[in-house]
Write a protein that holds these residues in place. Structure first.
Motif, PDB file in Angstrom:
ATOM      1  N   ARG A  66      74.789  28.666  57.287  1.00  0.00           N
ATOM      2  CA  ARG A  66      73.531  27.917  57.221  1.00  0.00           C
ATOM      3  C   ARG A  66      73.686  26.738  56.267  1.00  0.00           C
ATOM      4  O   ARG A  66      74.135  26.913  55.137  1.00  0.00           O
ATOM      5  CB  ARG A  66      72.393  28.804  56.727  1.00  0.00           C
ATOM      6  CG  ARG A  66      71.989  29.936  57.660  1.00  0.00           C
ATOM      7  CD  ARG A  66      70.871  30.746  57.018  1.00  0.00           C
ATOM      8  NE  ARG A  66      70.497  31.921  57.796  1.00  0.00           N
ATOM      9  CZ  ARG A  66      69.495  31.960  58.676  1.00  0.00           C
ATOM     10  NH1 ARG A  66      68.780  30.865  58.885  1.00  0.00           N
ATOM     11  NH2 ARG A  66      69.209  33.063  59.327  1.00  0.00           N
ATOM     12  N   ALA A 112      59.514  29.271  58.713  1.00  0.00           N
ATOM     13  CA  ALA A 112      60.672  29.755  57.964  1.00  0.00           C
ATOM     14  C   ALA A 112      60.418  31.149  57.402  1.00  0.00           C
ATOM     15  O   ALA A 112      59.320  31.446  56.907  1.00  0.00           O
ATOM     16  CB  ALA A 112      60.998  28.799  56.825  1.00  0.00           C
ATOM     17  N   LYS A 154      66.580  35.064  62.454  1.00  0.00           N
ATOM     18  CA  LYS A 154      66.867  34.069  63.486  1.00  0.00           C
ATOM     19  C   LYS A 154      66.266  32.705  63.166  1.00  0.00           C
ATOM     20  O   LYS A 154      66.700  31.678  63.686  1.00  0.00           O
ATOM     21  CB  LYS A 154      66.366  34.570  64.839  1.00  0.00           C
ATOM     22  CG  LYS A 154      67.030  35.861  65.294  1.00  0.00           C
ATOM     23  CD  LYS A 154      66.663  36.184  66.715  1.00  0.00           C
ATOM     24  CE  LYS A 154      67.245  37.530  67.133  1.00  0.00           C
ATOM     25  NZ  LYS A 154      68.697  37.617  66.916  1.00  0.00           N
ATOM     26  N   SER A 155      65.252  32.689  62.306  1.00  0.00           N
ATOM     27  CA  SER A 155      64.607  31.428  61.940  1.00  0.00           C
ATOM     28  C   SER A 155      65.326  30.816  60.744  1.00  0.00           C
ATOM     29  O   SER A 155      66.270  31.384  60.183  1.00  0.00           O
ATOM     30  CB  SER A 155      63.153  31.696  61.578  1.00  0.00           C
ATOM     31  OG  SER A 155      63.081  32.523  60.424  1.00  0.00           O
ATOM     32  N   SER A 156      64.867  29.651  60.327  1.00  0.00           N
ATOM     33  CA  SER A 156      65.334  29.073  59.072  1.00  0.00           C
ATOM     34  C   SER A 156      64.810  29.923  57.911  1.00  0.00           C
ATOM     35  O   SER A 156      63.924  30.770  58.084  1.00  0.00           O
ATOM     36  CB  SER A 156      64.846  27.632  58.935  1.00  0.00           C
ATOM     37  OG  SER A 156      63.426  27.587  58.931  1.00  0.00           O
ATOM     38  N   PRO A 187      72.867  33.014  63.033  1.00  0.00           N
ATOM     39  CA  PRO A 187      71.972  31.854  63.075  1.00  0.00           C
ATOM     40  C   PRO A 187      72.437  30.785  62.094  1.00  0.00           C
ATOM     41  O   PRO A 187      72.911  31.090  60.997  1.00  0.00           O
ATOM     42  CB  PRO A 187      70.621  32.437  62.645  1.00  0.00           C
ATOM     43  CG  PRO A 187      70.719  33.894  62.971  1.00  0.00           C
ATOM     44  CD  PRO A 187      72.147  34.263  62.735  1.00  0.00           C
ATOM     45  N   GLN A 245      70.404  28.008  61.312  1.00  0.00           N
ATOM     46  CA  GLN A 245      69.300  27.188  60.801  1.00  0.00           C
ATOM     47  C   GLN A 245      69.399  27.083  59.285  1.00  0.00           C
ATOM     48  O   GLN A 245      69.970  27.933  58.614  1.00  0.00           O
ATOM     49  CB  GLN A 245      67.950  27.794  61.190  1.00  0.00           C
ATOM     50  CG  GLN A 245      67.608  27.634  62.661  1.00  0.00           C
ATOM     51  CD  GLN A 245      68.154  28.775  63.502  1.00  0.00           C
ATOM     52  OE1 GLN A 245      68.961  29.562  63.026  1.00  0.00           O
ATOM     53  NE2 GLN A 245      67.715  28.865  64.746  1.00  0.00           N
ATOM     54  N   ALA A 246      68.798  26.063  58.729  1.00  0.00           N
ATOM     55  CA  ALA A 246      68.990  25.720  57.330  1.00  0.00           C
ATOM     56  C   ALA A 246      68.381  26.752  56.383  1.00  0.00           C
ATOM     57  O   ALA A 246      67.442  27.484  56.716  1.00  0.00           O
ATOM     58  CB  ALA A 246      68.378  24.352  57.045  1.00  0.00           C
ATOM     59  N   THR A 262      66.369  26.258  53.040  1.00  0.00           N
ATOM     60  CA  THR A 262      65.684  25.166  52.351  1.00  0.00           C
ATOM     61  C   THR A 262      65.211  25.646  50.985  1.00  0.00           C
ATOM     62  O   THR A 262      64.482  26.645  50.881  1.00  0.00           O
ATOM     63  CB  THR A 262      64.480  24.671  53.163  1.00  0.00           C
ATOM     64  OG1 THR A 262      64.928  24.233  54.454  1.00  0.00           O
ATOM     65  CG2 THR A 262      63.794  23.513  52.454  1.00  0.00           C
TER      66      THR A 262
END
Length: 483
Positions: free
Chosen positions: A6, A18, A97-99, A136, A138-139, A141
């Motif tokens: 990520r 997120a 699975k999400s950020s 995954p 995704q970032a 943050t």
């Protein structure tokens, strides 16, 4: 290539959708509107205290992203370890699975440190798994009011530290049929290609024989893969350089003094010192550190071939000093002898640090929490210990002593590479290397034999190669300036 980690981003607001990691010191929750109204009551009814290492899932509404509290409170008198916290969060939320958003960090420095931790903690070496499922990507943050300042810290230094550690881990994790002296050099060239201020010099066996480097050539002469001496120079400042010399035995069978078969596979990592200095100079150069550094990788493969050197042989280094070979399995100090002499003669450093997976004695003395540190001067040792404290890469000072120095003398040559009773093995190795370092040159020796890999996951070091030494050497190169 390994599966994609990520990436790191920074923001003043939590991205929509997120998964949320909320950092707490104790049980006080941030008042940023990100937590459900009943979160405080839920925490009060739990056993969660907010200490480092604790976590607690907070129930979210139907269809809402998951929320997890992560404790960061350190022991009394200590500061929170934001890097380890970042690693724990990255590992705990790896399957989302999400950020992922991390909120609740107190300032820009904490955010940047946690970002570094997320990159170190989610490292994986899976390029040879044919059935892998990429996680995954995704970032992650980092969220806070100081996002811009944190982003500048990340871009200026922390991101490059992560790149340096990743390079070192990749080199050590690679099998020895992939990484050998010539391919190690090519991997370093690829990593540093186009980086401003960097030059690379490589000596092959022909060049080393011409220069009289009998020690490093002798180690590798049992292998069909020729030895190499690689010097990477980064000039980010004027004046003489600091030299970082790393042992680079790309596979250590023990040679004629053959090692037992059990666990020999780990000897693909006997080049961890060379990997550390290469990763450190990558970090320094990419971050444009205001330093002048030479990283030296003494590369050889130690095999019991039909031309391998024998116990009882005598070899001569570049300077003409002679070494009696008592054990072909004490080879790391041999390659460093020629590497150090060449570096001192050609680069004229103001100080020299060598780092090596050198002795089993160090493993027995310090276990897996510290590398052994040797120094002729208290002030230099103190500076190294301060860097170790700052980076979290442990060092423990071990003794040099005149009795141990005498123990490495040989009856038929200048020094012998083994059988140095009554000197402890780690001290004998240090004194052997010291013999090739000018007396007036500031010098540190780091025996990292117990630190090159871990068999279990840690917040900053997933199981496998650790990349130990990159952050330590980066810090020491920045802080140790010529007088």
């Amino acid at each position: 290539m390994n599966s994609t980690a990520r990436p790191v981003e920074f923001s003043t607001v939590i991205p929509d959708g997120a998964a949320l990691a909320v950092v707490t010191i104790g049980t006080d929750l941030p008042q940023n509107g990100a937590l459900p109204q009943d979160a405080a009551a839920y925490v009060a009814a739990s056993d969660y205290t907010g200490k480092a290492g604790e976590r607690l899932a907070i129930p979210a509404g139907p269809g809402a992203p998951p929320i997890m509290l992560f404790g960061a409170a350190a022991e009394e008198g200590e500061m929170p370890d934001w890097r380890s916290l970042g690693g724990r969060i990255a590992q705990a939320m790896d399957g989302e699975k999400s950020s992922v958003a991390i909120a609740g960090l107190p300032d820009a420095a904490a955010m940047a440190d946690a970002a570094l931790g997320t990159q170190l903690g989610q490292y994986r070496f899976d390029r040879y798994k044919s059935d892998r499922t990429d996680p995954p990507a995704q970032a992650i943050t980092l969220v806070g009011a100081d996002a811009n300042a944190a982003s500048a810290m990340w871009s200026g230094r922390h991101r490059h530290l992560a790149e340096g550690v990743t390079l070192a881990r990749d080199l050590v994790n690679e099998p020895a049929n992939v990484i050998y002296p010539a391919s190690f050099v090519e991997s370093a060239r690829a990593a540093l290609r186009g980086v401003p201020g960097v030059t690379i010099e490589v000596l092959d066996e022909t060049a080393m024989r011409r220069l009289g480097m009998g020690a490093i050539v002798g180690v590798g002469q049992g292998s069909p893969r020729g030895s190499r001496l690689m010097l990477i120079t980064y000039r980010g400042a004027d004046g003489p350089p600091i030299a970082l010399a790393g042992k680079g035995i790309t596979f250590d069978s023990g040679g004629i003094s053959l090692k037992p078969g059990a666990g020999m596979w780990e000897m693909k990592g006997d080049m961890s010192g060379a990997a550390a200095v290469t990763g450190a100079i990558l970090s320094l150069a990419k971050s444009r550190a205001p330093v002048h550094v030479v990283a030296v990788a003494a590369l050889a493969e130690n095999m019991p071939g039909d031309n391998a050197q024998r116990p009882g042989d005598v070899v001569r280094t570049m300077s003409g000093k002679t070494i009696e070979i008592r054990s072909t399995d004490a080879e790391g100090r041999l390659v460093l002898a020629d590497a150090i002499e060449y570096t001192v003669q050609e680069k004229k450093p103001f100080a020299l640090i060598d780092i090596a997976t050198l002795t089993g004695s160090q493993v027995g003395a310090l276990g897996g929490e510290y590398a052994g540190l040797f120094s002729r001067e208290d002030a230099f040792a103190d500076a190294a210990l301060a860097a170790a404290e700052k980076t979290g890469e442990g060092l423990w000072r071990l003794p040099l002593h005149p009795t141990y120095r005498d123990a490495v003398k040989s009856d038929i040559a200048d020094v012998k590479n083994s059988d140095a009773s009554p000197a402890p093995g780690a001290s004998a190795g240090a004194h052997f290397i010291e013999y090739f370092v000018p007396e007036d040159l500031p010098w540190l020796h780091i025996d990292m034999a117990s630190m090159d890999r871990t068999s279990s996951d840690r917040p900053l070091v997933p199981a496998g190669a650790s990349g130990y030494g990159v952050m330590l050497l980066d810090e020491m190169a920045r802080s140790w300036q010529p007088e």
